[in-house]
Scaffold this active site. Structure first.
Site, PDB file in Angstrom:
ATOM      1  CB  VAL A 261      -3.857  -5.912   8.983  1.00  0.00           C
ATOM      2  CG1 VAL A 261      -4.380  -7.343   9.066  1.00  0.00           C
ATOM      3  CG2 VAL A 261      -4.171  -5.298   7.633  1.00  0.00           C
ATOM      4  CD  GLU A 262      -6.586  -6.028  17.030  1.00  0.00           C
ATOM      5  OE1 GLU A 262      -6.594  -6.548  18.161  1.00  0.00           O
ATOM      6  OE2 GLU A 262      -7.308  -5.043  16.716  1.00  0.00           O
ATOM      7  CG  LEU A 263      -1.830  -9.901  12.053  1.00  0.00           C
ATOM      8  CD1 LEU A 263      -0.347 -10.186  11.872  1.00  0.00           C
ATOM      9  CD2 LEU A 263      -2.626 -10.350  10.850  1.00  0.00           C
TER      10      LEU A 263
END
Length: 167
Positions: A150-152
């Site tokens: 999950v890229e924030l």
């Protein structure tokens, strides 16, 4: 003949195609919009909880199909793509762990979101930090319950209208 290098593509027989040849079907698809992307999950309830409670998405739909159950999630019910969580129920063996999938989300505070992910017992694999190549936008990485990346990304600020001049 002028060839646009950006439109060049290599075919399996290593022949180059011109922009005119490679975009023949683009006119019919020019109004396309990504509606959703689906990922397989091992525990539909747990993943739905993670994406709604920890990442702040909303459940916008649910389907029960003969071979799988699906939950549709989004940040904005009126527009934008949805994330579809899919869980196979037909008994076949499906590996959901650590597949090469990345879910990219824009959040107001990547550091706070990373802390919420960590508090949920999941890994933060890169602490949010400014990335010069992205104009110092803050970027971090974490893992969801199935090990997907999950890229924030720091949500871009909306352009502000100039204040009217007083006179």
């Amino acid at each position: 003949m002028v060839i646009d290098e950006r439109a060049m593509t290599t075919c399996s027989d290593e022949r180059a195609m011109t922009n005119e040849q490679s975009t023949a079907g683009d006119e019919a698809m020019s109004n396309g919009v990504l509606g959703a992307m689906g990922i397989g999950v091992s525990d539909l309830r747990r993943s739905t909880d993670f994406y709604t409670r920890v990442l702040g998405m909303e459940q916008i739909g649910r389907l029960r199909l003969p071979d799988m159950d699906e939950v549709m999630l989004a940040y904005d019910r009126s527009r934008g793509p949805a994330l579809v969580l899919m869980h196979h129920t037909d008994g076949r063996a499906v590996s959901y762990a650590d597949l090469p999938v990345k879910v990219v989300v824009y959040v107001g505070d990547p550091t706070a979101t990373a802390a919420a992910i960590r508090a949920d017992g999941l890994d933060v694999t890169r602490e949010p930090a400014a990335v010069p190549e992205l104009g110092d936008a803050v970027v971090g990485f974490a893992k969801d319950p199935d090990g997907y990346v999950v890229e924030l990304l720091q949500r871009p600020e909306r352009s502000r209208r100039a204040a009217p001049s007083g006179g």
